[in-house]
Design a protein around this motif. Sequence first.
Motif, PDB file in Angstrom:
ATOM      1  N   ALA A  27     -32.861 -97.212  -6.828  1.00  0.00           N
ATOM      2  CA  ALA A  27     -31.492 -97.107  -6.316  1.00  0.00           C
ATOM      3  C   ALA A  27     -31.480 -96.513  -4.908  1.00  0.00           C
ATOM      4  N   ALA A  28     -32.314 -95.516  -4.665  1.00  0.00           N
ATOM      5  CA  ALA A  28     -32.385 -94.900  -3.336  1.00  0.00           C
ATOM      6  C   ALA A  28     -32.886 -95.905  -2.304  1.00  0.00           C
ATOM      7  N   ASN A  62     -28.563 -90.212  -1.550  1.00  0.00           N
ATOM      8  CA  ASN A  62     -29.840 -90.238  -2.272  1.00  0.00           C
ATOM      9  C   ASN A  62     -30.299 -88.837  -2.648  1.00  0.00           C
ATOM     10  N   ALA A  63     -30.142 -87.878  -1.732  1.00  0.00           N
ATOM     11  CA  ALA A  63     -30.534 -86.497  -2.027  1.00  0.00           C
ATOM     12  C   ALA A  63     -29.711 -85.930  -3.169  1.00  0.00           C
ATOM     13  N   ALA A  64     -28.414 -86.208  -3.174  1.00  0.00           N
ATOM     14  CA  ALA A  64     -27.554 -85.729  -4.266  1.00  0.00           C
ATOM     15  C   ALA A  64     -27.939 -86.382  -5.593  1.00  0.00           C
ATOM     16  N   MET A  65     -28.241 -87.668  -5.560  1.00  0.00           N
ATOM     17  CA  MET A  65     -28.611 -88.392  -6.769  1.00  0.00           C
ATOM     18  C   MET A  65     -29.930 -87.852  -7.335  1.00  0.00           C
ATOM     19  N   ILE A  66     -30.903 -87.634  -6.480  1.00  0.00           N
ATOM     20  CA  ILE A  66     -32.206 -87.116  -6.914  1.00  0.00           C
ATOM     21  C   ILE A  66     -32.072 -85.677  -7.400  1.00  0.00           C
ATOM     22  N   GLY A  67     -31.327 -84.864  -6.669  1.00  0.00           N
ATOM     23  CA  GLY A  67     -31.117 -83.471  -7.069  1.00  0.00           C
ATOM     24  C   GLY A  67     -30.427 -83.364  -8.416  1.00  0.00           C
ATOM     25  N   GLY A  68     -29.437 -84.207  -8.655  1.00  0.00           N
ATOM     26  CA  GLY A  68     -28.737 -84.208  -9.937  1.00  0.00           C
ATOM     27  C   GLY A  68     -29.656 -84.588 -11.089  1.00  0.00           C
ATOM     28  N   ALA A  69     -30.519 -85.559 -10.867  1.00  0.00           N
ATOM     29  CA  ALA A  69     -31.450 -85.982 -11.919  1.00  0.00           C
ATOM     30  C   ALA A  69     -32.465 -84.895 -12.225  1.00  0.00           C
ATOM     31  N   VAL A  70     -32.971 -84.241 -11.185  1.00  0.00           N
ATOM     32  CA  VAL A  70     -33.936 -83.149 -11.390  1.00  0.00           C
ATOM     33  C   VAL A  70     -33.284 -82.004 -12.152  1.00  0.00           C
TER      34      VAL A  70
END
Length: 136
Positions: A27-28, A62-70
């Motif tokens: 997605a990113a 992308n940073a928000a999406m990755i941070g939320g998943a982590v």
Amino acid sequence: MAIVPYEQLVSEERTRQVVGAILIGAAAAGNAYAAQQSSYTSSGRYSPIAGAINGARADAHNAAMIGGAVAAGQVNLAALEQNVIKDNTVMPTEWIGGQLHIEPPAGAGNVAKAYVITVPVGDDIHEITVTQGRGV
């Protein structure tokens, strides 16, 4: 009925995290590609200013999406650590609280079935009634 051990639950959560990371990575990459493609003008020329703006937006998303998943993965593992009973010995005067995950028997189909799980603890007998089926 199968009892799902703590180690298996952790393994399943880590597998979910790996699959999620792969999907988030795709997605990113799609976000970055779309950001650059939208930086072209109607005449087909690339706009560096639009590219910088669109790239910054895609990077933030992308940073928000990755941070939320982590963060979600860490919360899920912490919840398992705290709430699931592990294979250990309970000493006198100790107690354990948490969750016991039990896989339901296969083949119930659309018919509701009732089960009674009997757990002897010392002189006490605890009965847990479970109903399995659609709409129950």
